[in-house]
Design an enzyme around this catalytic site. Structure first.
Site, mmCIF file in Angstrom:
data_model
loop_
_atom_site.group_PDB
_atom_site.id
_atom_site.type_symbol
_atom_site.label_atom_id
_atom_site.label_comp_id
_atom_site.label_asym_id
_atom_site.label_seq_id
_atom_site.Cartn_x
_atom_site.Cartn_y
_atom_site.Cartn_z
ATOM 1 N N ARG A 1 0.833 -1.224 0.000
ATOM 2 C CA ARG A 1 0.000 0.000 0.000
ATOM 3 C C ARG A 1 0.858 1.261 0.000
ATOM 4 N NH1 ARG A 1 -2.786 -3.730 -0.760
ATOM 5 N NH2 ARG A 1 -4.726 -4.306 0.263
ATOM 6 N N SER B 1 -10.569 1.199 3.597
ATOM 7 C CA SER B 1 -9.810 0.799 4.791
ATOM 8 C C SER B 1 -9.086 2.023 5.328
ATOM 9 C CB SER B 1 -8.774 -0.259 4.437
ATOM 10 O OG SER B 1 -9.394 -1.368 3.877
ATOM 11 N N GLU C 1 -4.153 4.860 6.391
ATOM 12 C CA GLU C 1 -3.960 4.584 4.959
ATOM 13 C C GLU C 1 -4.277 5.804 4.077
ATOM 14 O OE1 GLU C 1 -4.902 0.520 3.591
ATOM 15 O OE2 GLU C 1 -5.871 1.477 1.889
#
Ligand code: NAP
Length: 338
Positions: free
Chosen positions: A163, A237, A333
Site C-alpha cells: 500500500r 480501509s 492509509e
C-alpha cells in the site's frame, strides 16, 4: 481548462469532509499541459486529486488542487498470450477493470469495485484479495512538474511496497501521473488467484472458475461487507494492516489465539487491523458524526456533518486502544491533505 477559486471539495472526496481548496484546476487533456505547467510551477503547494477516495482533507487546503479527468484506453502491444493496455489517469478504476474483462484481458478481476481512478491506483499500490497493482503494472507515465518534462516510471522506479509507492513518499505534487500501462493475460496464460477466504469459500468459485466469476464474487462480497461511499461516506480501509516481527506475532498469538494474521515474507507477519479494531470494541461504535463501520471495523465512516477534527479525534482514540492492547502503532492509509 476549468479553474476554481476557494472550491469546496466536499463533493469530490468520498469521506465527504467539507474542505475549501485555495484553487482547483481540472485536467482533461494533454493539450492543457502548457497553461497547466505555468500554473503549477507558480503554485508553492500542489495536490493531485483522482477520485478523492483515499484522502482526509483539512478544513482549508492552501494549495493548488489538480483534478485528473483525462480519459482514454488504448492497446500498446499485444501477443497471443498477453496485452499491454494503457489507461489515462482520469478513467474510473472499476469501469476500467470491467472494460478489460469484457475484452478478455485478465488479471485485474480481484481488484473490482475499488473506488477511485486509474491514476491514483499506483500511488498507494492498491490491492485486494491477493492481487496487488504492482504485479500488473508495466509502466507509469508521469509529468514531472519540477523538470517540466515527461518521464516513464518502470515498476522498479515506482518502488512499490505494501500500500505504498515512490509517489506516496516523494515530493507530493511534483509528479502528475497522467496514464498507467498494465500487462494483462489472455485466457490461455491466465491463472486465477483464489487464496483469500472470501473467494476460496465462495459457492460460485468452486471447481473451474472464470475471471468473470471472480469479478462477480468480489463485487458481491465487497457490496455485502463495505459501505458504498455514495450512500455512507467513507475512505475505504482507514488503517494499513501492521507488519510485525515473528517474535511480536508469537507474543500476540499466545495472548489472543484467534488473532488473524498472515506470514509476510520470512521474517514478518501481517496483522489484520480490522480484527484488532473489532477486538478492541470499536466495530459499529460511533463518536459524534463518525464511527467505525458495523460490518467492517477497518472502515471509518462519516454519518453526516463530520469535519477533519472529528476524524482526527476518533483516529487518535482507536490508535491509542490498539497500541495499549497489541503494542502496535496503526498507520493511517488515506493521505492527509492540508
Ligand atoms: P479479509 O478477507 O477479512 O482478511 C483480513 C485481512 O487479512 C485482509 O486485510 C488481508 O490483507 C489479510 N488476508 C486475508 N487472507 C489472506 C491471505 N490468504 N494471505 C494474506 N493475507 C490475507 O479482508 P477484507 O477486509 O474483507 O478485505 C478483502 C480484501 O480487500 C483485502 O485484500 C483488503 O486489503 C481489500 N480491501 C482494501 C480496501 C482499501 O481501502 N484499501 C478496502 C476494502 C478491502 P490485505 O489487506 O493485505 O489483502
Amino acid at each position: 481548462m476549468l479553474i476554481y477559486q476557494d472550491y469546496n471539495l466536499q463533493s469530490v472526496n468520498t469521506l465527504a469532509l467539507p474542505s475549501i481548496a485555495k484553487k482547483m484546476v481540472c485536467f482533461d487533456h494533454q493539450d492543457q499541459l502548457g497553461p497547466l505547467q505555468r500554473m503549477m510551477s507558480a503554485a508553492p503547494r500542489r495536490w493531485v486529486l483522482g477520485g478523492g477516495s483515499n484522502m482526509v482533507l483539512a478544513d482549508y487546503v492552501d494549495a493548488l488542487i489538480i483534478k485528473m479527468q483525462n480519459k482514454g484506453i488504448r492497446v500498446v502491444a499485444e501477443t497471443t498470450t498477453e496485452v499491454v493496455v494503457e489507461a489515462q489517469a482520469g478513467e474510473n478504476w472499476h469501469q476500467f477493470v470491467q472494460y478489460c474483462l469484457n475484452r478478455g484481458w485478465f488479471g485485474l478481476e480481484n481488484l473490482a469495485l475499488i473506488p477511485g481512478t486509474v491514476g491514483a491506483a499506483p500511488v498507494q499500490n492498491i490491492g485486494a484479495y491477493g492481487v496487488e497493482l504492482d504485479q500488473l503494472v508495466e509502466q507509469v507515465q508521469v509529468w514531472d512538474v519540477e523538470l517540466a518534462e515527461w518521464r516513464r516510471f518502470s515498476v522498479t522506479d515506482c518502488a512499490f511496497s505494501y500500500r505504498d509507492s515512490f509517489f506516496k513518499r516523494n515530493q507530493v505534487g511534483r509528479y502528475l501521473i497522467t496514464a498507467v500501462q498494465f500487462r494483462l493475460k489472455k485466457l490461455s496464460a491466465w491463472q486465477p488467484v483464489l487464496r483469500y477466504p472470501d473467494l476460496q469459500n465462495h459457492p460460485d468459485l468452486q471447481g473451474e472458475v472464470t475471471a468473470q466469476a471472480i469479478f462477480d464474487a468480489v463485487v458481491q462480497v465487497r457490496q455485502r461487507k463495505l459501505p458504498d461511499p455514495d450512500v455512507l461516506a467513507n475512505a475505504g480501509s482507514f488503517f494499513k494492516n501492521p507488519i510485525v516481527s515473528v517474535a511480536h506475532y508469537q507474543k500476540l498469538v499466545a495472548q489472543y489465539p484467534e488473532l488473524v494474521a498472515y506470514p509476510h515474507g520470512e521474517q514478518h507477519y501481517k496483522l489484520a487491523a480490522g480484527w484488532m479494531i473489532e477486538r478492541a470494541g470499536w466495530k459499529g461504535k460511533q463518536i459524534g458524526p463518525v464511527g467505525m463501520h458495523k460490518n467492517q471495523a477497518l472502515v471509518l465512516v462519516n454519518y453526516g456533518g463530520a469535519t477533519a477534527h472529528d476524524v482526527a479525534e476518533l483516529v487518535q482514540k482507536v490508535r491509542a486502544d490498539i497500541k495499549a492492547l497489541f503494542e502496535v502503532e496503526l498507520e493511517q492509509e488515506p493521505i492527509p491533505v492540508c
